[in-house]
Design a protein around this motif. Structure first.
Motif: not given
Ligand code: PLP
Length: 453
Positions: A76-79, A4-16, A308-311
């Protein structure tokens, strides 16, 4: 790891990262309210409950399990960026990750040189290998064992190549005498050896297949879509995995392995690797609308697929940072699966109500109820009943799968079985979750109860 927390960090990293560009707003046509989303999402979540519990140790059926949380976080972060690994123009970061992850796969098989890429599936990866086979030996056939995945005969049809099924031996492995006789006729240009058949996990004798093929001027492709990562256990103590077929892969012409099977990845992540990088010439094509940012190799230039999915590459790369394809990394996961198969096989060998169909070579266990009378019909009926009743048991379910075998295959292994019909369903469990190791006695007890009821 706390997903849960790493998914949220993934969103943060992409938004940053996004915030380093000029501010922008999504178009009004795309906006939906949280209330609207909540309604749709509730019914979506409800629909997902119609699945079988692939995550749970009581699921011991098909080749299915959820990806590792590291792969989920990476995917998910790459997606959120949604790169396309067709070209460096579409996915510069993830294309580089793909090249690195593929090089790790090549290293796992001991390939001294390689050209390879990820694909959306084992099917497409094998199609690519057979496409190159056709280009190198036009007009010559492709031979594969009768127990090879159906994709080989199907893709031979797609490619307009003759496909020939070679009989298997008593353990479900390609029969060497039959192969030698076939190749002597000069019709075959490529032999497919399967390192881990889909039904039984049988490993074709790749080293001997290679020697026969070379003697007749034929190429060898290895379909290790399911079994490939077991090369990490080749020769490991106490696991009974003969190193010879796995070591021979390095001298074969191509190999397919599916990270979305034993590589802890979500679908779709297959891979094809060629030993001779020069086969890249068969992929050459014109693309006036892409390949413009770099003179470096774009993966679309060596792949039949376009987008092809880079993700998928991101997920594999991130997973390999933590659980690399080495004996001490991913190998520990496979070792647990293998130990689970060995311990279930020994329980089955001693059972009064179940019979081991054949000893497992990897982590697929095959067995059947010792029905009375011991006929193909009774075994078929009892296997189907066990499958259905196992799933229907609400308190202590067990999820199995069936495998259709021929009368010759079953009576050859078990001469006491009466071949009163052509074929029968037996039971098959792919123990591809390492957690299976701890639950084998319970799985076995549940299956024995089902068989005896
Ligand atoms: C040996 C083998 N080859 C090919 C395939 C096809 O792979 P996919 O389902 O990823 O297309 C499978 C699938 O189980 C397999 O076990």
């Amino acid at each position: 790891m706390d997903l849960r927390s790493w998914l949220s960090d993934g969103v943060d990293a992409v938004e940053d990262w996004q915030a380093t560009f000029e501010p922008w707003e999504p178009h009004g046509s795309l906006l939906i309210s949280d209330e609207q989303f909540a309604r749709a999402f509730r019914s979506f979540a409800e629909r997902l409950r119609e699945n079988y519990p692939f995550f749970h140790p009581s699921y011991a059926g098909q080749m299915l399990k959820p990806p590792h949380p590291a792969a989920v976080a990476g995917y998910l972060a790459a997606m959120l960026i949604n790169p396309n690994n067709h070209a460096l123009d579409g996915g510069p970061a993830t294309a580089q990750m793909e090249k690195e992850a593929v090089a790790q796969l090549a290293g796992m098989f001991g390939l001294a040189t390689h050209l390879g890429h990820l694909t959306t599936s084992g099917t497409i990866a094998n199609l690519e290998a057979l496409y190159i086979a056709r280009e190198l030996h036009p007009g010559r056939a492709v031979a594969y064992s009768a127990d090879a995945h159906y994709t080989h005969s199907r893709m031979c049809g797609v490619l307009g190549v003759e496909g020939i099924a070679v009989p298997v031996d008593g353990g479900g492995r390609l029969d060497l005498g039959a192969l030698d006789a076939l190749l002597a006729g000069g019709r075959v240009g490529t032999v497919v050896a399967t390192a881990g058949t889909t039904g039984l996990g049988a490993v074709d004798p790749v080293r001997e297949v290679l020697a026969i093929a070379r003697a007749h001027g034929a190429r060898v492709h290895v379909d290790a879509a399911y079994g490939g990562f077991f090369t990490l256990l080749a020769g490991a103590e106490g696991l009974g995995i003969d190193p010879a077929p796995w070591r021979a892969i390095a001298d074969c012409d191509s190999v397919v392995v599916d990270p979305h099977k034993h590589g802890l990845q979500p679908y779709g992540c297959g891979a094809v690797l060629f030993r001779d990088p020069d086969v890249g010439r068969f992929y050459l094509h014109e693309s006036p609308y892409t390949y413009f940012t770099s003179d470096e190799l774009h993966l679309g230039e060596i792949s039949l697929e376009c987008s092809r999915a880079g993700a998928a590459a991101a997920a594999l790369w991130l997973t390999f940072q933590l659980l690399p394809p080495t004996p001490d990394g991913l190998g520990r996961v496979l070792a647990a699966c293998r130990r689970a198969a060995l311990s279930w096989a020994s329980l089955l060998a001693d059972s009064a109500v179940l019979d081991l169909y054949q000893p497992p070579e990897l982590d697929i266990v095959s067995y059947f109820p010792s029905a009375r009378p011991l006929t193909m019909s009774a075994i078929d009926e009892a296997s189907a009943r066990m499958l259905a009743e196992g799933m229907a048991d609400k308190a202590h379910p067990v999820f199995l799968s069936t495998l259709r075998v021929t009368a010759d295959a079953l009576t050859g292994r078990h001469p006491g079985v009466v071949g009163d019909r052509d074929g029968a369903r037996i039971l098959r469990s792919v123990l591809m979750k390492p957690e299976a190791e701890d639950v084998v006695p319970e799985l076995h007890a549940r299956c024995e109860r089902l068989a005896a009821s």
